[in-house]
Design an enzyme around this catalytic site. Sequence first.
Site, PDB file in Angstrom:
ATOM      1  N   TYR A 125      42.038  49.736  57.777  1.00 20.38           N
ATOM      2  CA  TYR A 125      41.834  51.132  57.385  1.00 20.38           C
ATOM      3  C   TYR A 125      40.993  51.883  58.418  1.00 20.38           C
ATOM      4  CZ  TYR A 125      43.851  49.951  52.874  1.00 20.38           C
ATOM      5  OH  TYR A 125      44.720  49.554  51.895  1.00 20.38           O
ATOM      6  N   TYR A 169      43.914  47.898  41.567  1.00 26.00           N
ATOM      7  CA  TYR A 169      44.282  47.658  42.971  1.00 26.00           C
ATOM      8  C   TYR A 169      44.858  46.250  43.067  1.00 26.00           C
ATOM      9  CZ  TYR A 169      44.157  47.073  47.991  1.00 26.00           C
ATOM     10  OH  TYR A 169      44.531  46.847  49.294  1.00 26.00           O
ATOM     11  N   ASP A 212      45.868  39.494  37.707  1.00 30.94           N
ATOM     12  CA  ASP A 212      45.521  39.450  39.131  1.00 30.94           C
ATOM     13  C   ASP A 212      44.065  39.014  39.253  1.00 30.94           C
ATOM     14  OD1 ASP A 212      44.750  39.933  41.728  1.00 30.94           O
ATOM     15  OD2 ASP A 212      45.651  41.916  41.858  1.00 30.94           O
ATOM     16  N   LYS A 269      41.868  35.032  48.116  1.00 25.72           N
ATOM     17  CA  LYS A 269      40.504  35.223  48.584  1.00 25.72           C
ATOM     18  C   LYS A 269      39.681  33.931  48.618  1.00 25.72           C
ATOM     19  CE  LYS A 269      39.890  40.172  47.681  1.00 25.72           C
ATOM     20  NZ  LYS A 269      39.889  40.591  49.078  1.00 25.72           N
TER      21      LYS A 269
END
Length: 421
Positions: free
Chosen positions: A14, A142, A243, A272
Amino acid sequence: MDLDFDRNHIWHPYSSLIDPPPVYPIERAEGVRIYLEDGRGLIDGMSSWWSALHGYKVPELNRALSEQMEKMSHVMFGGLTHEPAITLCKKLVEITPHTLTRVFLADSGSVSVEVAIKMALQYWQSQGRSGKNRLLALRNGYHGDTFGAMATCDPVTGMHHLFASQLTPHFFAPAPQPKFSEPCGDEDIAELRQLIEKNHNQLAAVILEPVVQGAGGMRFYSPEYLQRVRQLCDQYDLLLIADEIATGFGRSGKLFACEHADISPDILTLGKALTGGTMTLAATLCTDRVAEGICRGEAGVFMHGPTFMGNPLACAVANASIELLLSGPWQQRVAAIQTQLDRQLAPLRDAAGVADVRTLGAIGVVEMDQPVDMRQVQEALIERGVWLRPFGRLVYAMPPYVISEVDLGRLAGAMVEVLGR
């Protein structure tokens, strides 16, 4: 290091190549610190985006990598298998919610969400119900940066509105409002219920982040809300995708955040922290019902297969990381982190410009009234020996579980000093 080359040629997450943000050259990492090229050590309050649970240069993880590398670093998973993958999948079936019995190993968190979405869609196609091809997601949710995952992120806060015309249109319910310690009443679930009642013939699944909405706002919500969603999915014959890429492996205070609500999803995504922050690896688990339903359909197989699926190095280090986590006092460590963060961040609750301070497990969040100047705040924290990466109105910490009381005090103290100004 050639920082000019980096600035002119390398895209960071980003970031702009016209006005690139500052990047700090890291020479090494050990314990809970990352060391800059100039020798300064920074307490990593981010666990390298929530993944390095055990910190850095962990002997058990390095040993697992070294020993596996002597055997093979990679082999295709099509038609072949190996002990690290079998052992890992056994572990995941043992420790995740009890109905999850089948495991698909993927490359990254975003890909595990893609896999979960494809599982849900292919399941209903296999049942002869191809019209169930949309998902219901939550505002402030998200789920990743790839196209299928982007389509389930909040269209406004999910950072992907530029691609809206190219994304599959899904349904979105309001973000959960009851806070973590609050009950969830009928009014709190009313709009989601209405969306399901009206559209359940089009809906393949509900996808959500259990209890903790991460990159969409670091919001903690009531486990009762999650229980009610599970009940609605059962009532209207929808799959539930949980998630747990950010919350898996203890971050919320439970090994998996679903445990706060004592529910089991139909599909679960992990990433992760799966390898303790050493390598990229993810997994998508599902129930017997989902797996058998898919494989009894037209294709007869699940239609996905990454090149590096089941990478032996990644599986070996994931096994070592899970074993290291479960053999240690992780619950006590996470509880101690929450207690200390709650106590030390408390002065910010009355500070000018602060909207909220909240903690859950090994997560501490300071939400400001206005977006923070990331460069200014980050530089001020670095001057105090701390590495955090704010976004939007949020400055938050998710430190490694092994952080000492002293280092956690320095981390929290730096947040109070910088944000209190």
